[in-house]
Scaffold this active site. Sequence first.
Site, mmCIF file in Angstrom:
data_model
loop_
_atom_site.group_PDB
_atom_site.id
_atom_site.type_symbol
_atom_site.label_atom_id
_atom_site.label_comp_id
_atom_site.label_asym_id
_atom_site.label_seq_id
_atom_site.Cartn_x
_atom_site.Cartn_y
_atom_site.Cartn_z
ATOM 1 N N ASP A 17 1.642 6.477 -7.288
ATOM 2 C CA ASP A 17 1.853 7.649 -6.436
ATOM 3 C C ASP A 17 1.324 8.921 -7.102
ATOM 4 O O ASP A 17 1.315 9.017 -8.329
ATOM 5 C CB ASP A 17 3.355 7.781 -6.134
ATOM 6 C CG ASP A 17 3.625 8.691 -4.958
ATOM 7 O OD1 ASP A 17 2.681 9.013 -4.211
ATOM 8 O OD2 ASP A 17 4.800 9.089 -4.785
ATOM 9 N N GLY A 20 -2.539 12.534 -4.024
ATOM 10 C CA GLY A 20 -2.681 13.759 -3.225
ATOM 11 C C GLY A 20 -2.441 14.993 -4.085
ATOM 12 O O GLY A 20 -3.222 15.958 -4.048
ATOM 13 N N HIS A 34 -7.767 9.917 -4.107
ATOM 14 C CA HIS A 34 -7.646 8.462 -3.930
ATOM 15 C C HIS A 34 -8.746 7.736 -4.706
ATOM 16 O O HIS A 34 -8.519 6.655 -5.253
ATOM 17 C CB HIS A 34 -7.695 8.093 -2.440
ATOM 18 C CG HIS A 34 -6.481 8.556 -1.680
ATOM 19 N ND1 HIS A 34 -5.190 8.331 -2.118
ATOM 20 C CD2 HIS A 34 -6.347 9.248 -0.509
ATOM 21 C CE1 HIS A 34 -4.324 8.851 -1.251
ATOM 22 N NE2 HIS A 34 -5.006 9.420 -0.277
ATOM 23 N N LEU A 128 -5.702 -12.269 -15.942
ATOM 24 C CA LEU A 128 -4.690 -11.434 -15.286
ATOM 25 C C LEU A 128 -4.672 -11.693 -13.785
ATOM 26 O O LEU A 128 -5.714 -11.786 -13.143
ATOM 27 C CB LEU A 128 -5.026 -9.946 -15.528
ATOM 28 C CG LEU A 128 -4.121 -8.939 -14.828
ATOM 29 C CD1 LEU A 128 -2.730 -8.923 -15.460
ATOM 30 C CD2 LEU A 128 -4.731 -7.534 -14.876
HETATM 31 C C1 IPE Z 1 4.371 4.783 -1.793
HETATM 32 O O1 IPE Z 1 3.988 6.102 -1.894
HETATM 33 C C2 IPE Z 1 3.237 3.956 -1.254
HETATM 34 C C3 IPE Z 1 2.096 3.767 -2.135
HETATM 35 C C4 IPE Z 1 1.985 4.215 -3.358
HETATM 36 C C5 IPE Z 1 1.033 2.992 -1.565
HETATM 37 P P1 IPE Z 1 4.250 7.161 -0.718
HETATM 38 O O2 IPE Z 1 3.649 8.430 -1.170
HETATM 39 O O3 IPE Z 1 3.775 6.604 0.575
HETATM 40 O O4 IPE Z 1 5.831 7.220 -0.673
HETATM 41 P P2 IPE Z 1 6.812 8.363 -0.188
HETATM 42 O O5 IPE Z 1 6.391 8.752 1.202
HETATM 43 O O6 IPE Z 1 6.677 9.508 -1.142
HETATM 44 O O7 IPE Z 1 8.166 7.756 -0.234
HETATM 45 C C1 IPE Z 2 -0.460 7.454 -3.504
HETATM 46 O O1 IPE Z 2 -0.789 8.789 -3.545
HETATM 47 C C2 IPE Z 2 -1.467 6.639 -2.744
HETATM 48 C C3 IPE Z 2 -0.993 6.163 -1.430
HETATM 49 C C4 IPE Z 2 0.167 6.373 -0.895
HETATM 50 C C5 IPE Z 2 -1.942 5.369 -0.679
HETATM 51 P P1 IPE Z 2 -0.303 9.815 -2.442
HETATM 52 O O2 IPE Z 2 -1.399 10.036 -1.482
HETATM 53 O O3 IPE Z 2 0.991 9.398 -1.851
HETATM 54 O O4 IPE Z 2 -0.100 11.107 -3.349
HETATM 55 P P2 IPE Z 2 0.939 12.280 -3.125
HETATM 56 O O5 IPE Z 2 2.294 11.684 -3.096
HETATM 57 O O6 IPE Z 2 0.573 12.941 -1.822
HETATM 58 O O7 IPE Z 2 0.717 13.186 -4.295
HETATM 59 MG MG MG Z 3 2.928 9.870 -2.310
#
Ligand code: IPE
Ligand code: IPE
Ligand code: MG
Length: 239
Positions: A17, A20, A34, A128
């Site tokens: 996570d 973004g 990403h 792996l």
């Molecule tokens: C969890 O992250 C899903 C992935 C990393 C693919 P999110 O960013 O979607 O989760 P929330 O919305 O913060 O719970």
């Molecule tokens: C995790 O990064 C990737 C996916 C959920 C696919 P995010 O896109 O959720 O990143 P943040 O949480 O907005 O920083």
């Molecule tokens: Mg996220």
Amino acid sequence: MPQIDDEVPRHIAIIMDGNGRWAKSRFLNKAAGHRAGAQALRKLATEAEKIGVKYLTVYAFSTENWKRPQDEIETLMNLLRDYIQQYIDDTKKNDMRISVIGETARLADDLQAKIKELEEMTAAKKGLRIIIALNYGGRDEIARAARKAAAMVMSGSLSISAITESYFESFMDTAGIPDPDLLIRTSGEMRVSNFLLWQCAYSEMYFTDKLWPDFTISDLKEAIAQYKGRDRRFGARKE
Ligand code: IPE
Ligand code: IPE
Ligand code: MG
């Protein structure tokens, strides 16, 4: 001979996570975040294999991520396409076995075909094992498993009393894969967001503020060091 440490968790699961926020902090668009996240994973997988990790399950796209803007979903799906294609191109060069868990039937036909190709090409690999959770939700997985069991009961090939924990496990996407020893979530959020709800019953949790694209092998080693200090009791009394 590289030293293999037998205290290294056999199976590590990661909620990758923070892509973004990583992009935002650099005044970049989400796609760049990403992309950086996908690169971080590729690098980490190679390093994790070297230190003796056997299974690496990564959360790439959740059943809830369809709620995001269409252009972000397309970016993610295209990155996944490229990611899978790179592994297809590299199968001769590495010994990793790659599979996908989640409701793949909802994905684009070409992506489903690529996934199948990669899974088949790497099925006999001994290195792996990377398990990519794609359109994955823990609740969805349990509901799909329940439907499979119910269909067998209806057809008369399974008795209700035979549905034990271990038999039910055989209907899960992760059938045959040991439960994660360690679950890591990056970006400071402390929740599981519908990841491996069944399988993480006794996994050790590790949360870090590092954003996923910045997570490196030294961060993984730090997580493993903490893991080694944990006392896993599985509900039992030790002495
Ligand atoms: C969890 O992250 C899903 C992935 C990393 C693919 P999110 O960013 O979607 O989760 P929330 O919305 O913060 O719970
Ligand atoms: C995790 O990064 C990737 C996916 C959920 C696919 P995010 O896109 O959720 O990143 P943040 O949480 O907005 O920083
Ligand atoms: Mg996220």
